[in-house]
Design a protein around this motif. Structure first.
Motif, PDB file in Angstrom:
ATOM      1  N   ASN A  47     -39.689  23.864  12.600  1.00 34.08           N
ATOM      2  CA  ASN A  47     -38.806  24.769  13.608  1.00 34.08           C
ATOM      3  C   ASN A  47     -38.219  25.751  12.971  1.00 34.08           C
ATOM      4  O   ASN A  47     -37.913  26.924  13.474  1.00 34.08           O
ATOM      5  CB  ASN A  47     -37.674  23.722  14.334  1.00 34.08           C
ATOM      6  N   ARG A  48     -37.581  25.567  11.919  1.00 34.50           N
ATOM      7  CA  ARG A  48     -36.671  26.484  11.100  1.00 34.50           C
ATOM      8  C   ARG A  48     -37.841  27.657  10.748  1.00 34.50           C
ATOM      9  O   ARG A  48     -37.189  28.815  10.890  1.00 34.50           O
ATOM     10  CB  ARG A  48     -35.954  25.779  10.125  1.00 34.50           C
ATOM     11  N   LEU A  49     -38.828  27.420  10.346  1.00 35.41           N
ATOM     12  CA  LEU A  49     -39.694  28.546  10.060  1.00 35.41           C
ATOM     13  C   LEU A  49     -40.282  29.312  11.354  1.00 35.41           C
ATOM     14  O   LEU A  49     -40.171  30.450  11.159  1.00 35.41           O
ATOM     15  CB  LEU A  49     -40.946  27.741   9.515  1.00 35.41           C
ATOM     16  N   ALA A  50     -40.156  28.640  12.295  1.00 41.66           N
ATOM     17  CA  ALA A  50     -40.438  29.387  13.724  1.00 41.66           C
ATOM     18  C   ALA A  50     -39.141  30.056  14.112  1.00 41.66           C
ATOM     19  O   ALA A  50     -39.485  31.246  14.407  1.00 41.66           O
ATOM     20  CB  ALA A  50     -40.894  28.362  14.680  1.00 41.66           C
ATOM     21  N   GLN A  51     -38.162  29.652  13.767  1.00 45.55           N
ATOM     22  CA  GLN A  51     -36.842  30.446  14.203  1.00 45.55           C
ATOM     23  C   GLN A  51     -36.597  31.590  13.265  1.00 45.55           C
ATOM     24  O   GLN A  51     -36.334  32.755  13.716  1.00 45.55           O
ATOM     25  CB  GLN A  51     -35.744  29.485  13.989  1.00 45.55           C
ATOM     26  N   ILE A  52     -36.876  31.395  11.887  1.00 45.89           N
ATOM     27  CA  ILE A  52     -37.119  32.449  10.853  1.00 45.89           C
ATOM     28  C   ILE A  52     -37.751  33.475  11.301  1.00 45.89           C
ATOM     29  O   ILE A  52     -37.625  34.951  11.449  1.00 45.89           O
ATOM     30  CB  ILE A  52     -37.190  32.210   9.578  1.00 45.89           C
ATOM     31  N   ASP A  53     -39.081  33.221  11.837  1.00 43.88           N
ATOM     32  CA  ASP A  53     -40.029  34.206  12.159  1.00 43.88           C
ATOM     33  C   ASP A  53     -39.480  35.012  13.536  1.00 43.88           C
ATOM     34  O   ASP A  53     -39.891  36.340  13.733  1.00 43.88           O
ATOM     35  CB  ASP A  53     -41.418  33.333  12.571  1.00 43.88           C
ATOM     36  N   ASN A  54     -38.968  34.000  14.386  1.00 44.21           N
ATOM     37  CA  ASN A  54     -38.550  34.759  15.598  1.00 44.21           C
ATOM     38  C   ASN A  54     -37.215  35.770  15.301  1.00 44.21           C
ATOM     39  O   ASN A  54     -37.264  37.030  15.905  1.00 44.21           O
ATOM     40  CB  ASN A  54     -38.011  33.625  16.530  1.00 44.21           C
ATOM     41  N   SER A  55     -36.523  35.195  14.330  1.00 45.46           N
ATOM     42  CA  SER A  55     -35.095  36.203  13.949  1.00 45.46           C
ATOM     43  C   SER A  55     -35.627  37.429  13.555  1.00 45.46           C
ATOM     44  O   SER A  55     -35.214  38.631  13.707  1.00 45.46           O
ATOM     45  CB  SER A  55     -34.362  35.199  13.023  1.00 45.46           C
TER      46      SER A  55
END
Length: 609
Positions: free
Chosen positions: A367-375
């Motif tokens: 989820n964090r990796l997805a959040q960073i990609d999104n950010s």
């Protein structure tokens, strides 16, 4: 290979049968009263056991072989001799795969009912006996060489007189090729001295050398053992002991041999953990000798112990590896969380990626990796919109002022100053914008001083990554500021190299050796004597040549045990001992990634104590 084994067996048989005439002549020298030997099985094979010695009788025949026995044994032997004389032996052996082999044996030769006569008158009866107690030890050295010794206490009693002596044996043993072994025995190399009244008896030294062929498998259901020894006692001629044993389906054994002067035969019956043995020897001009024996196997065989220990070690290794993977995962996840909280998304992303190498299924990290990609996508979109908005700034000075204040309130000093400069281009003497500019300069300079203090403190405390972050923030705040330019001029190449080394070290820890090497090479171009860069280059060159995976260690039993022991010390918080053992691993496998990473983590744990 089968034909070679058959030839060896037939040669042994021929030697057994032919040697009866070849060495039948006797000589008049003395020998130990215990030269009969120990163990009914070896005696049924003629005593050619110095190079074979694979049971409890090794306490007598070759103590060096004790360390290669497969289990504890109790061996009992009873021999009938002429005129009611009796020879008894009790032996116990305890082989230990780590400590070596231990053995104890009590041997007694005695006769009673001897008529005492004086002036041809019957004055009653008396007895004669001699015994020895052996404490033996054997150990395996490097290269498979085995050495052994036996300390013996000897007693001789005649009627009411008794004497004691002390002696010692020394022996060597080696399995030279598959089924072939050799041995040497120096018996009574320290000879017991027995003194009865005015007479002193010194046991002569005997040297024996022999070979053994074990478990030769030919003939359906048969295994064959062959032993041959040459024996030389002081003041006596060279003697031969040779014998053959054929075991059928591990429950019946037939034996034959030549024991120095006469033929001997034997039989053995195996029932579970009990062995029953009988041997018969011809004696020239005397009543033939019967030998009875029994062997009791005690406890678990050494081979079974080692197998179980290996299974336990494998299970322990699997458990430790799983625990190590969990530890590695949490280590990189915590680093990722740290940089994520500091809004350093690039570093956070790199460490979260490392964490997934140890646990791909963790939902939090994914989820964090997805959040960073999104950010990242949001930031890119904001940057695109910001450029568009900047072009659409209204010409009204009030709108310019509102935009500058907005950037200032968000800490975007450079963007705010850009808007003010555009407004001052339109109206250079506008005091409102000048006052706001001065206010921004004051806030920016205060921020620069604070960041400078943080950078210096971080550098002093060894937090180089934080120091670099602070320096970069200063340059972002005021790329053209005189104070910053003086700082950059002062540090110059040193700061640049420091940044390169820090980035190279980060790449090195992530396993990206080629990119790390490129940065260290850039440092060395401007500072050829930079110790840190040179050390990293040496490590990278070594790793790139000899990099190994964990599977390589698992195949090396010795190194794998050291690695697992280090993991246990790490788990128990003894990081210094863990580092010491992992450095031992690196002596064998200097490029192992897991070991190098573990050492880095242990050092970090030590620093945080």
């Amino acid at each position: 290979m089968k034909s070679i084994r058959q030839i060896a067996l037939w040669l042994a048989l021929a030697a057994t049968l032919a040697s009866g005439t070849a060495l039948a002549s006797s000589d008049a020298g003395r020998e130990s009263q215990f030269s009969i030997g120990s163990g009914v099985r070896p005696l049924g094979m003629g005593g050619g056991f110095v190079g074979l010695s694979d049971d409890a009788s090794a306490v007598f025949w070759n103590q060096a072989a004790l360390s290669s026995l497969d289990g504890q044994e109790i061996n009992l032997m009873h021999v009938t001799l002429l005129e009611g004389s009796i020879y008894d032996v009790v032996t116990y052996v305890y082989p230990n795969p780590k400590l070596g082999g231990f053995g104890f044996s009590f041997m007694r030769l005695g006769t009673g009912d001897i008529i005492r006569r004086q002036d041809w008158n019957d004055m009653g009866e008396f007895s004669y006996s001699t015994w020895q107690f052996l404490v033996a030890y054997g150990r395996t050295l490097e290269g498979g060489y085995q050495v052994g010794t036996a300390l013996k206490i000897v007693n001789q009693s005649l009627d009411s007189k008794s004497a004691y002596g002390v002696g010692m044996d020394l022996s060597f043993y080696k399995n030279v090729y598959k089924n072939l072994s050799v041995g040497v025995l120096f018996q009574d190399v320290i000879a017991p001295h027995l003194r009865l009244e005015d007479a002193t008896e010194i046991t002569p030294t005997t040297i024996s050398a022999g070979i053994g062929l074990k478990k030769l498998s030919f003939g359906r259901g048969f295994e064959h053992n062959v032993g041959l020894s040459l024996e030389k006692t002081e003041d006596r001629s060279l003697k031969l002991r040779v014998g053959l044993e054929s075991v059928y389906h591990k429950y019946l054994a037939l034996r034959a041999g030549y024991d120095r002067d006469n033929m001997a035969f034997g039989i053995g019956i195996y029932y579970q953990r009990l062995h029953f043995d009988y041997a018969y020897k011809f004696l020239d001009g005397l009543a033939d000798s019967h030998r009875l024996g029994m062997t009791i196997a005690v406890g678990m065989p050494v081979s079974e112990k080692l197998r179980r220990e290996k299974e336990l070690e494998s299970a322990r290794g699997s458990s430790l590896i799983l625990e190590d993977r969990r530890r590695q995962f949490h280590f990189f996840k915590e680093l990722g969380d740290k940089y994520y909280r500091a809004n350093n998304l690039d570093s956070a992303y790199a460490y979260y990626q490392r964490a997934t190498a140890f646990n791909e299924e963790d939902h939090d990290v994914r989820n964090r990796l997805a959040q960073i990609d999104n950010s990242r996508n949001i930031l890119l979109e904001k940057a695109r919109l910001s450029a568009t908005e900047r072009k659409a700034i209204p010409s009204s000075l009030d709108a310019y002022y509102a935009q500058a204040e907005l950037f200032y309130s968000k800490g975007s000093y450079a963007a705010a100053l850009d808007v003010i400069n555009e407004a001052l281009d339109m109206e250079p003497d506008n005091q409102k914008f000048i006052a706001l500019r001065d206010q921004i300069f004051t806030a920016r300079d205060a921020e620069i001083r604070r960041m400078t203090d943080e950078a210096v403190r971080a550098e002093r405390e060894g937090r180089y990554a934080d120091a670099i972050t602070s320096y970069n923030r200063i340059l972002e705040l005021s790329p053209g500021n005189v104070a910053v330019k003086q700082l950059v001029a002062k540090t110059g190449t040193e700061l640049h190299n420091f940044q390169l080394i820090s980035k190279g070290a980060e790449l090195f820890s992530l396993g990206n050796l080629s990119d790390a090497r490129r940065r260290f090479e850039e440092v060395i171009k401007t500072d050829p004597d930079n110790v840190v860069a040179l050390e990293y280059m040496e490590r990278i060159n070594r790793l790139m040549k000899e990099s190994t995976e964990l599977e390589v260690l698992q195949k090396d039993e010795k190194v794998w045990k050291i690695y697992l022991n280090a993991l246990e010390y790490f788990r128990n918080g003894d990081y210094e001992k863990a580092i010491e053992l992992w450095n031992e691993v690196l002596k064998f496998y200097p490029g192992n990634k897991n070991t190098l990473n573990n050492i880095e983590q242990a050092k970090l744990r030590l620093q945080s104590k």
